[in-house]
Enzyme design. Structure first.
Site, PDB file in Angstrom:
ATOM      1  CB  ALA A 126      -0.387  -6.334  -0.004  1.00 64.79           C
ATOM      2  N   GLY A 166      -2.053  -2.358  -2.688  1.00 64.28           N
ATOM      3  CA  GLY A 166      -2.804  -2.194  -1.383  1.00 64.28           C
ATOM      4  C   GLY A 166      -2.416  -0.902  -0.746  1.00 64.28           C
ATOM      5  CD  GLU A 222      -6.637  -2.745  -3.075  1.00 62.25           C
ATOM      6  OE1 GLU A 222      -5.612  -3.141  -2.547  1.00 62.25           O
ATOM      7  OE2 GLU A 222      -7.663  -3.398  -3.697  1.00 62.25           O
ATOM      8  CD  GLU A 277      -2.989  -4.628  -7.078  1.00 59.38           C
ATOM      9  OE1 GLU A 277      -2.749  -3.919  -7.841  1.00 59.38           O
ATOM     10  OE2 GLU A 277      -3.417  -4.213  -5.670  1.00 59.38           O
TER      11      GLU A 277
HETATM   12  N1  CAA Z   1       6.152  -5.825  -1.032  1.00 60.26           N
HETATM   13  C1  CAA Z   1       7.366  -6.290  -0.360  1.00 60.26           C
HETATM   14  N2  CAA Z   1       8.477  -5.266  -0.499  1.00 60.26           N
HETATM   15  C2  CAA Z   1       8.406  -4.204  -1.313  1.00 60.26           C
HETATM   16  C3  CAA Z   1       7.184  -4.034  -1.717  1.00 60.26           C
HETATM   17  C4  CAA Z   1       6.029  -4.647  -1.770  1.00 60.26           C
HETATM   18  N3  CAA Z   1       4.866  -4.345  -2.257  1.00 60.26           N
HETATM   19  N4  CAA Z   1       7.492  -2.625  -2.559  1.00 60.26           N
HETATM   20  C5  CAA Z   1       8.776  -2.481  -2.383  1.00 60.26           C
HETATM   21  N5  CAA Z   1       9.458  -3.282  -1.608  1.00 60.26           N
HETATM   22  C6  CAA Z   1      10.851  -3.355  -1.245  1.00 60.26           C
HETATM   23  C7  CAA Z   1      11.698  -3.880  -2.328  1.00 60.26           C
HETATM   24  O1  CAA Z   1      11.615  -5.315  -2.259  1.00 60.26           O
HETATM   25  C8  CAA Z   1      13.095  -3.298  -1.609  1.00 60.26           C
HETATM   26  O2  CAA Z   1      13.606  -4.119  -0.803  1.00 60.26           O
HETATM   27  P1  CAA Z   1      15.131  -4.437  -0.849  1.00 60.26           P
HETATM   28  O3  CAA Z   1      15.902  -3.253  -0.535  1.00 60.26           O
HETATM   29  O4  CAA Z   1      15.055  -5.306   0.472  1.00 60.26           O
HETATM   30  O5  CAA Z   1      15.434  -5.051  -2.120  1.00 60.26           O
HETATM   31  C9  CAA Z   1      12.796  -2.029  -1.011  1.00 60.26           C
HETATM   32  O6  CAA Z   1      11.015  -2.182  -0.830  1.00 60.26           O
HETATM   33  C10 CAA Z   1      12.769  -0.814  -1.891  1.00 60.26           C
HETATM   34  O7  CAA Z   1      12.202  -1.125  -3.289  1.00 60.26           O
HETATM   35  P2  CAA Z   1      12.995  -0.838  -4.611  1.00 60.26           P
HETATM   36  O8  CAA Z   1      14.329  -0.926  -4.460  1.00 60.26           O
HETATM   37  O9  CAA Z   1      12.204  -1.816  -5.697  1.00 60.26           O
HETATM   38  O10 CAA Z   1      12.743   0.798  -4.901  1.00 60.26           O
HETATM   39  P3  CAA Z   1      12.453   1.456  -6.467  1.00 60.26           P
HETATM   40  O11 CAA Z   1      12.329   2.899  -6.155  1.00 60.26           O
HETATM   41  O12 CAA Z   1      13.426   0.869  -7.463  1.00 60.26           O
HETATM   42  O13 CAA Z   1      11.314   1.009  -6.996  1.00 60.26           O
HETATM   43  C11 CAA Z   1       8.678   0.482  -6.765  1.00 60.26           C
HETATM   44  C12 CAA Z   1       9.722   1.283  -6.117  1.00 60.26           C
HETATM   45  C13 CAA Z   1       8.473   0.794  -8.228  1.00 60.26           C
HETATM   46  C14 CAA Z   1       7.336   1.056  -5.890  1.00 60.26           C
HETATM   47  C15 CAA Z   1       9.103  -1.088  -6.646  1.00 60.26           C
HETATM   48  O14 CAA Z   1       9.508  -1.395  -5.191  1.00 60.26           O
HETATM   49  C16 CAA Z   1       7.673  -2.074  -6.825  1.00 60.26           C
HETATM   50  O15 CAA Z   1       7.376  -2.219  -7.933  1.00 60.26           O
HETATM   51  N6  CAA Z   1       7.064  -2.540  -5.800  1.00 60.26           N
HETATM   52  C17 CAA Z   1       5.889  -3.311  -5.630  1.00 60.26           C
HETATM   53  C18 CAA Z   1       4.795  -2.637  -6.205  1.00 60.26           C
HETATM   54  C19 CAA Z   1       3.742  -3.586  -6.244  1.00 60.26           C
HETATM   55  O16 CAA Z   1       3.653  -4.449  -7.152  1.00 60.26           O
HETATM   56  N7  CAA Z   1       2.567  -3.249  -5.387  1.00 60.26           N
HETATM   57  C20 CAA Z   1       1.375  -4.357  -5.557  1.00 60.26           C
HETATM   58  C21 CAA Z   1       1.647  -5.465  -4.303  1.00 60.26           C
HETATM   59  S1  CAA Z   1       0.087  -6.375  -4.657  1.00 60.26           S
HETATM   60  C22 CAA Z   1      -1.003  -5.929  -3.807  1.00 60.26           C
HETATM   61  O17 CAA Z   1      -0.951  -4.828  -3.112  1.00 60.26           O
HETATM   62  C23 CAA Z   1      -2.322  -6.748  -3.616  1.00 60.26           C
HETATM   63  C24 CAA Z   1      -3.484  -5.991  -2.976  1.00 60.26           C
HETATM   64  O18 CAA Z   1      -4.338  -5.656  -3.807  1.00 60.26           O
HETATM   65  C25 CAA Z   1      -3.659  -6.096  -1.666  1.00 60.26           C
END
Ligand code: CAA
Length: 259
Positions: A67, A110, A113, A133
């Site tokens: 998400a 998400g 999910e 999460e």
């Molecule tokens: N939300 C918003 N932006 C996100 C995102 C997310 N979930 N995941 C990645 N992005 C964005 C990053 O901020 C980045 O944007 P910028 O270039 O503007 O900085 C871009 O996507 C590329 O990401 P990274 O530079 O971080 O890429 P990476 O290869 O170094 O890492 C990753 C990849 C490990 C997936 C890392 O992006 C990450 O940890 N993302 C978050 C994953 C996460 O925590 N997901 C759970 C969200 S909570 C949820 O989903 C709740 C639910 O149950 C509904």
């Protein structure tokens, strides 16, 4: 499909409707308008007689990295309760046609999910599934704790959910979370091949089999078998049952019309 969508790509290939998440710059992070678009299109495909099977995939290097954290970061509990956003996700589970997910790269939070809402999951070798999460101080909210536990059992689900570790495509295959691991460059091709294969089956059978299998997840064996039986009887009201059995007797291929 001539409508314009902001966060997804939509296309129709014969009898297979394809929805591709399309925010590649943020690894297809799922914001609320994207969910609305996905649900709207999937429901349209569900009503469209030409469509027999739906494929869900992601553009770029991820299926979806979760998400949209930017959208959630400042949210408060009452706002979220009133927004009740996950009822939209619930509608994906009401879709009657088979949904096949094709996952490459990350399917996190998400995104995982959403993948778990699919009926069949194919993944590329580079796919990584997980629920990070816990490292954000929250927990899955769109079915993750429930669907993962029903798929792999309590102990293993607990481990993945409490650590937030990512599982590889092969691990996901091992635990029965996905159906197949496929070379990345062949993922969409193989998914479409499979989608086209089941699209040729009798549409009402597809529909009632999907419904019955999903009931098996929630019902007791006895209740589920009663449900299955009624659906079995119901198919004898269809022209396709007559056609399928007549074709067998006449040693020819059936011509199913979904009636
Ligand atoms: N939300 C918003 N932006 C996100 C995102 C997310 N979930 N995941 C990645 N992005 C964005 C990053 O901020 C980045 O944007 P910028 O270039 O503007 O900085 C871009 O996507 C590329 O990401 P990274 O530079 O971080 O890429 P990476 O290869 O170094 O890492 C990753 C990849 C490990 C997936 C890392 O992006 C990450 O940890 N993302 C978050 C994953 C996460 O925590 N997901 C759970 C969200 S909570 C949820 O989903 C709740 C639910 O149950 C509904």
């Amino acid at each position: 499909m001539n409508k314009e969508y902001q966060f997804i790509d939509v296309s129709l290939h014969g009898s297979v409707g394809v929805v591709a998440l399309n925010r590649p710059k943020v690894l297809n992070a799922i914001n609320r308008p994207m969910v609305t678009e996905i649900v709207t299109v999937i429901e349209e495909f569900d009503r469209n007689e030409q469509v027999k099977v739906i494929v869900l995939c992601g553009n770029g290097r991820a299926f979806a990295a979760g998400a949209d954290i930017d959208e959630m970061a400042e949210a408060n509990a009452i706002e979220l309760e009133l927004l009740n956003q996950f009822t939209e996700w619930d509608r994906i589970a009401w879709v009657k046609k088979p949904i096949i997910g094709a996952v490459q790269g990350f399917a996190l939070g998400g995104g995982f999910e959403l993948a778990l809402c699919c009926d069949i999951l194919f993944a590329a070798h580079d796919a990584e599934f997980g629920f990070p999460e816990i490292s954000l101080g929250v927990m899955p909210g769109a079915g993750g704790t429930q669907r993962l536990t029903k798929l792999m059992g309590k102990s293993k689900a607990m481990e993945w959910l409490l650590t937030g570790d990512r599982m590889s495509a092969n691990e996901a295959l091992h635990y029965g979370v996905i159906n197949r691991v496929i070379a990345k460059e062949l993922l969409l091709e193989e998914t479409m091949k499979f989608a086209n294969k089941i699209a040729k089956q009798a549409p009402l059978s597809l529909r009632l089999i999907k419904e019955s299998v999903l009931k098996a997840v929630d019902y007791s064996l006895y209740e589920g078998m009663q449900y299955e039986r009624k659906n079995f009887y119901l198919l004898f009201a269809s022209k396709d049952q007559k056609e399928g059995m007549q074709a067998f007797i006449e040693k020819r291929k059936p011509n199913f019309e979904g009636e």
